[in-house]
Design a protein around this motif. Structure first.
Motif, short mmCIF file in Angstrom:
data_model
loop_
_atom_site.label_atom_id
_atom_site.label_comp_id
_atom_site.label_asym_id
_atom_site.label_seq_id
_atom_site.Cartn_x
_atom_site.Cartn_y
_atom_site.Cartn_z
N ALA A 147 -34.68 -3.77 56.02
CA ALA A 147 -33.71 -3.10 55.15
C ALA A 147 -32.30 -3.42 55.63
O ALA A 147 -32.05 -3.51 56.84
CB ALA A 147 -33.93 -1.60 55.16
N PHE A 148 -31.36 -3.58 54.69
CA PHE A 148 -30.00 -3.97 55.08
C PHE A 148 -29.37 -2.95 56.03
O PHE A 148 -28.75 -3.34 57.02
CB PHE A 148 -29.11 -4.17 53.84
N LEU B 32 -27.30 0.55 48.68
CA LEU B 32 -27.12 1.39 49.85
C LEU B 32 -26.60 0.61 51.07
O LEU B 32 -27.25 -0.35 51.50
CB LEU B 32 -28.46 2.04 50.20
N GLY B 33 -25.43 1.00 51.56
CA GLY B 33 -24.90 0.39 52.78
C GLY B 33 -24.16 -0.92 52.59
O GLY B 33 -23.58 -1.44 53.54
N PHE B 34 -24.15 -1.45 51.38
CA PHE B 34 -23.37 -2.67 51.14
C PHE B 34 -21.89 -2.30 51.06
O PHE B 34 -21.55 -1.15 50.77
CB PHE B 34 -23.75 -3.32 49.79
N THR B 35 -21.02 -3.27 51.26
CA THR B 35 -19.60 -2.99 51.14
C THR B 35 -19.24 -2.50 49.73
O THR B 35 -18.33 -1.70 49.58
CB THR B 35 -18.76 -4.24 51.52
N GLY C 193 -32.22 -11.15 62.33
CA GLY C 193 -32.45 -10.14 61.31
C GLY C 193 -31.76 -10.50 60.02
O GLY C 193 -30.62 -11.00 60.02
N THR C 194 -32.44 -10.26 58.89
CA THR C 194 -31.82 -10.46 57.58
C THR C 194 -32.42 -9.48 56.61
O THR C 194 -33.30 -8.69 56.97
CB THR C 194 -31.98 -11.92 57.10
N PRO D 257 -28.45 -1.26 63.45
CA PRO D 257 -29.25 -0.51 64.43
C PRO D 257 -30.25 -1.39 65.18
O PRO D 257 -30.44 -1.23 66.39
CB PRO D 257 -29.96 0.55 63.57
N ALA D 258 -30.89 -2.33 64.48
CA ALA D 258 -31.87 -3.22 65.14
C ALA D 258 -31.18 -4.10 66.18
O ALA D 258 -31.73 -4.39 67.25
CB ALA D 258 -32.58 -4.08 64.10
#
Ligand code: ARG
Length: 225
Positions: free
Chosen positions: A56-57, A123-126, A15-16, A62-63
């Protein structure tokens, strides 16, 4: 025990999120970049076929947890919070958060100067986490970094906080942008693997070691950075 069927079949589902140049990005519809070459080299060492899944990042972990993919390579910082959910390989790159500004901006020099400003984050990045923890700083969240960059250029936001190497990439390829001369705490990028799959974790660490020793890793740095 092999946790996934795919792993058993000699394929490694990776996944990426291909919105993070030079680590992963789309070139003529194909996912390419440093991470992609690195994971393909790992696949060769393990004798496994690499299958890239672009998503999506914030859907990557979850994946992984639901066995839709075997590993994640996405310039992903091995943060303490994520370590509660997944295992990480040994780190393969060190980065930090930086501030992207319009060229003509002279009042933002440090992270403290972001007080009272509107800052774009992904969204969701550090970077999202870092900015959320800062007092008196408002953030606007984006799904894709190029969208944040466009809004910065159109003066809809005052700054963008993003990982150093990717930020540099945007500054090089877009007119009128610069980086503030400051940087945040170091963050280490690593490959994420399900906690159930410790055998795969060991194999990936061994492959990473070998790639560092045989010059492959160094050659990839030269190619992309
Ligand atoms: N290093 C940052 C993080 O772990 C950003 C990674 C973004 N990667 C991507 N492929 N979009 O949150």
């Amino acid at each position: 025990i092999m946790s996934t069927l795919t792993f058993a079949k000699g394929k490694l589902y990776v996944g990426t999120n291909a919105e993070f140049p030079p680590f992963e990005y789309l070139d003529k519809g194909e996912v390419v970049g440093f991470d992609i070459d690195l994971v393909k080299a790992i696949g060769e060492k393990l004798g496994m076929e690499i299958v890239i899944k672009d998503m999506a990042f914030d859907g990557l972990i979850p994946a992984l947890e639901t066995n839709k993919i075997d590993i994640v390579i996405a310039g992903m910082t091995a943060s303490d919070e994520r370590k509660m959910a997944v295992n990480f390989s040994n780190p393969y790159y060190t980065a930090n958060q930086v501030i992207i500004l319009n060229d003509n901006n002279s009042d933002i020099k440090t992270f403290d100067d972001l007080k009272g400003k509107l800052v774009g984050v992904m969204l969701g990045f550090t970077g999202d986490v870092v900015v959320s923890e800062m007092k008196d700083v408002k953030s606007k969240k984006y799904n894709a970094s190029y969208a944040a960059i466009m809004e910065l250029q159109n003066n809809k936001i005052d700054a963008v906080v993003l990982d150093s190497e990717t930020a540099l990439n945007y500054v090089k390829n877009n007119k009128g942008l610069k980086l503030a001369e400051t940087s945040g705490e170091p963050e280490e990028y690593a490959i994420a693997i399900s906690k159930k799959n410790s055998e795969l974790l060991n194999k990936i660490n061994t492959a990473l070691d070998e790639l560092k020793k045989d010059g492959t890793y160094e050659a990839l740095l030269k190619k992309y950075m």
